[in-house]
Design a protein around this motif. Structure first.
Motif, short mmCIF file in Angstrom:
data_model
loop_
_atom_site.label_atom_id
_atom_site.label_comp_id
_atom_site.label_asym_id
_atom_site.label_seq_id
_atom_site.Cartn_x
_atom_site.Cartn_y
_atom_site.Cartn_z
N PHE A 185 6.65 -3.76 4.53
CA PHE A 185 5.72 -4.48 3.67
C PHE A 185 5.67 -3.84 2.27
N ILE A 186 5.48 -2.52 2.25
CA ILE A 186 5.35 -1.81 0.96
C ILE A 186 6.64 -1.95 0.14
N ASN A 187 7.77 -1.76 0.81
CA ASN A 187 9.06 -1.82 0.14
C ASN A 187 9.31 -3.21 -0.45
N THR A 188 9.05 -4.25 0.36
CA THR A 188 9.34 -5.63 -0.09
C THR A 188 8.38 -6.06 -1.19
N ILE A 189 7.12 -5.73 -1.03
CA ILE A 189 6.13 -6.21 -2.03
C ILE A 189 6.32 -5.48 -3.37
N ASN A 190 6.75 -4.22 -3.30
CA ASN A 190 7.00 -3.50 -4.56
C ASN A 190 8.24 -4.01 -5.27
N ALA A 191 9.20 -4.54 -4.49
CA ALA A 191 10.42 -5.09 -5.10
C ALA A 191 10.14 -6.44 -5.77
N ARG A 192 9.07 -7.11 -5.34
CA ARG A 192 8.72 -8.43 -5.91
C ARG A 192 7.23 -8.46 -6.22
N SER B 92 -12.03 -13.03 -9.04
CA SER B 92 -13.27 -12.22 -8.95
C SER B 92 -12.93 -10.73 -8.95
N GLY B 93 -11.81 -10.37 -8.30
CA GLY B 93 -11.39 -8.97 -8.30
C GLY B 93 -10.98 -8.50 -9.68
N TRP B 94 -10.25 -9.35 -10.40
CA TRP B 94 -9.85 -9.01 -11.78
C TRP B 94 -11.09 -8.83 -12.65
N GLU B 95 -12.08 -9.66 -12.39
CA GLU B 95 -13.31 -9.59 -13.19
C GLU B 95 -13.98 -8.23 -12.99
N VAL B 96 -14.00 -7.75 -11.74
CA VAL B 96 -14.62 -6.45 -11.46
C VAL B 96 -13.79 -5.33 -12.08
N LEU B 97 -12.46 -5.40 -11.95
CA LEU B 97 -11.58 -4.34 -12.45
C LEU B 97 -11.38 -4.42 -13.97
N GLY B 98 -11.59 -5.60 -14.52
CA GLY B 98 -11.46 -5.76 -15.97
C GLY B 98 -10.04 -5.95 -16.46
N ASN B 99 -9.09 -6.16 -15.57
CA ASN B 99 -7.73 -6.50 -16.01
C ASN B 99 -6.98 -7.26 -14.92
N GLU B 100 -5.86 -7.88 -15.35
CA GLU B 100 -5.10 -8.76 -14.44
C GLU B 100 -4.05 -7.99 -13.65
N THR B 101 -4.43 -6.97 -12.97
CA THR B 101 -3.43 -6.20 -12.23
C THR B 101 -2.84 -7.00 -11.06
N LEU B 102 -1.52 -6.86 -10.90
CA LEU B 102 -0.85 -7.54 -9.78
C LEU B 102 -1.14 -6.85 -8.45
N ARG B 103 -1.70 -5.64 -8.53
CA ARG B 103 -2.04 -4.91 -7.31
C ARG B 103 -3.12 -5.65 -6.52
N LEU B 104 -3.92 -6.45 -7.19
CA LEU B 104 -5.01 -7.14 -6.51
C LEU B 104 -4.53 -8.25 -5.57
N PRO B 105 -3.67 -9.19 -6.05
CA PRO B 105 -3.12 -10.14 -5.08
C PRO B 105 -2.30 -9.45 -3.98
N MET B 106 -1.66 -8.32 -4.34
CA MET B 106 -0.91 -7.56 -3.31
C MET B 106 -1.87 -7.04 -2.25
N ALA B 107 -3.01 -6.50 -2.70
CA ALA B 107 -4.00 -5.96 -1.76
C ALA B 107 -4.54 -7.07 -0.86
N GLN B 108 -4.79 -8.24 -1.46
CA GLN B 108 -5.30 -9.35 -0.66
C GLN B 108 -4.28 -9.76 0.42
N SER B 109 -3.00 -9.80 0.02
CA SER B 109 -1.95 -10.14 1.00
C SER B 109 -1.91 -9.12 2.13
N ALA B 110 -2.01 -7.82 1.76
CA ALA B 110 -1.98 -6.77 2.78
C ALA B 110 -3.16 -6.93 3.73
N LEU B 111 -4.34 -7.22 3.18
CA LEU B 111 -5.52 -7.36 4.04
C LEU B 111 -5.35 -8.48 5.06
N PHE B 112 -4.80 -9.62 4.60
CA PHE B 112 -4.66 -10.74 5.53
C PHE B 112 -3.61 -10.45 6.59
#
Lengths: 113, 451
Positions: free
Chosen positions: B121-128, B179-199
């Motif tokens: 998961f980590i390897n594939t998501i970091n590659a894309r 809503s996550g970007w709003e809390v963090l204050g920027n459009e980090t791609l780590r947030l959709p990645m985190a959501q995918s990992a959680l699901f």
């Protein structure tokens, strides 16, 4: 292979260039036209390449709504010099053209084409 | 930023878990893991609904209450009520089960498979990091519309948007990202990645905990390893599209319905209805689950159906109202762009049925699934009447959901061959956890076989 499948480097490069276009556009919401080789008669292009570039430009310019063709006062164009020259022949003195970077340009409509 | 992206989702996840515990105060170690895995999706669903409501009443960021603060206040209140209620209760039931050597061995294999899957998961998501085509063109595009201009968030539903950007799609995924970007204050791609990992990891934990709660640790381990061994499961999770989240909600709703038949606790049915609603709030395929859920309930339990149906629909009500409101604002889905004559022509064209059937047979009845069916048939276990009812409800849900997909393929206004080639595998994946759970809830467990 189209742009979307070429990996994140190609996506990131497109994003970086479109960020400059977004910054240069004077409007921050509403409709923006999108001009590509598809709008230049006789131009050669790959269908899925131009389609993906359109979708990617939409993603980069959000929340602006991109519509295909020169249908708005402000238009984003992705054209090389050859196709730009063809375009200018078709629509002389109708657009104020500003090149942002490489093939990325902004066309501001001066009168109704 | 990766760590912060997970932290942002912790308050809604704790809130979801606390709400599930409040409604279903079962106090065993295996139930705890089950409630935690259900709490992840439940919390993320609640987060998206709350943010959607905030956008309706106060879209501008200035002077508006923070969603995070609101969730923490609700969570603190809920924990206080739960602790006060639990003061007089006995906690002696809460203990870790003693495991046999066989069970330790099977858990070790499961953990090893989980470790390898995590690396993949980590390897594939970091590659894309931008995810698959649909991830950025549909889901993260919508998240950007909402985050960059919340006062004008409805622009993401504009009919002027290109068809392939799907302005009509539901908003659970983009709202959580925005809503996550709003809390963090920027459009980090780590947030959709985190959501995918959680699901994706909550599906894995849900599979393990549900089977260890209803059956045995060995059975749970077997099903989990098989799920992890599925060649496209983990990789699809890294696509950052809505297929894994909708698979999660279909699975969670089905398990809660199954648990209702085992424990006769009406709260489980309310939660099942709510999860079905969240499936429809995640992806249009989830709307099918909303339609077929009540039928599965009726088929599995024709007696006392009025009461059961009432609880299920009560849970469904809030997400369904939100979906109706959203759909009143969106353009029509491309699959519904059929006129009457074209629809009749497609329904009466038998060659379309044959083509869809062939595609189903090719994707669904592959060697792995046939092996699973043979395994289930050979290892068939003696079931209690309640387990039979629950199993029948799962079977009805699976069958009706697949039947729904079948009908949609037959009437699609798009080119059928294109539609089948681009959707079939994803649709089968959406019901794979449910299929696995159904088979392993019926078959004998390794503890019984080797004892």
């Amino acid at each position: 292979m189209n742009l979307g499948d070429r990996g994140s480097n190609a996506l990131d490069r497109w994003e970086t260039q479109m960020a400059l276009v977004r910054k240069a556009l004077p409007i921050k919401r509403g409709l923006v036209g999108y001009i590509s080789e598809q709008d230049v008669p006789g131009a050669e292009y790959g269908y899925w390449d131009t389609e993906t570039e359109f979708i990617l430009t939409q993603y980069a310019l959000a929340p602006l709504i991109l519509v295909k063709g020169p249908h708005a006062e402000w238009n984003v164009a992705v054209l090389d010099y050859k196709n730009l020259a063809l375009w200018q022949e078709m629509y002389p003195n109708q657009y104020d053209i500003k090149t942002i970077k490489g093939q990325m340009r902004i066309f501001h409509k001066l009168s109704n084409p | 930023m990766t760590f912060l992206s997970f932290i942002v989702f912790l308050p809604p996840i704790f809130l979801g878990t606390a709400l599930i515990h409040y409604l279903w105060p079962e106090k065993t170690a295996t139930a705890f893991f089950l409630k935690a895995s259900l709490g992840i999706g439940f919390g993320l669903g609640l987060n998206s609904i709350l943010y959607f409501l905030v956008l309706q009443v106060a879209p501008g960021r200035i002077g508006r209450i923070s969603l995070l603060t609101l969730q923490i206040i609700i969570l603190a209140s809920l924990l206080t009520i739960t602790l006060l209620r639990a003061r007089k209760q006995k906690w002696s039931q809460v203990y870790l089960p003693t495991l046999s050597r066989l069970q330790w061995g099977m858990i070790s294999i499961t953990l090893l498979a989980l470790f390898i899957s995590t690396l993949v998961f980590i390897n594939t998501i970091n590659a894309r990091p931008q995810g698959e085509y649909d991830a950025w063109s549909i889901w993260n595009r919508a998240a950007r519309f909402i985050y960059r201009d919340p006062e004008n968030w409805r622009a993401t539903l504009s009919p002027d948007l290109e068809q392939f950007t799907h302005a009509d799609y539901p908003l659970l995924i983009p709202l959580n990202v925005a809503s996550g970007w709003e809390v963090l204050g920027n459009e980090t791609l780590r947030l959709p990645m985190a959501q995918s990992a959680l699901f994706i990891f909550s599906i894995i934990i849900l599979m393990f905990s549900a089977l260890s709660f209803t059956r045995t640790i060995g059975q749970a381990s077997l099903a989990t390893v098989l799920l992890l061994a599925s060649s496209i499961f983990i990789v699809t999770g890294t696509n950052m599209t809505a297929d894994i989240p909708v698979a999660y909600f279909i699975f969670a709703s089905s398990i809660l319905m199954y648990l209702f038949f085992l424990h006769k606790n009406a709260a489980l049915l309310v939660l099942s209805g709510f999860m079905a609603g969240l499936a429809g709030w995640t992806k249009n395929e989830g709307l099918l689950l909303i339609a077929v859920g009540p039928f599965a309930l009726i088929m599995a339990s024709p007696k006392n159906i009025k009461r059961s149906l009432l609880y299920y629909l009560a849970g469904l009500a809030i997400p369904l109202m939100i979906i109706f409101f959203l759909k009143s604002l969106t353009p029509t889905n491309d699959l519904l762009n059929n006129d009457r004559n074209s629809l009749i022509a497609k329904i009466t064209d038998l060659s379309r049925y044959w083509e869809v059937l062939k595609a189903f047979a090719k994707s669904f009845f592959n060697s792995s699934v046939i092996f699973l069916f043979i395994y289930t048939a050979i290892m068939h276990n003696h079931l209690t009447p309640d387990s039979k009812k629950g199993g029948f409800a799962l079977f009805a849900l699976l069958l009706l959901q697949l039947l729904g997909y079948f009908v949609v393929f037959v009437i699609t206004p798009n080119d059928l061959a294109w539609q089948l080639s681009t959707s079939m595998d994803r649709l089968i994946l959406q019901v794979t956890p449910l299929l696995l759970f159904l088979c392993f809830s019926i078959s004998s467990d390794p503890e019984t076989i080797f004892s």
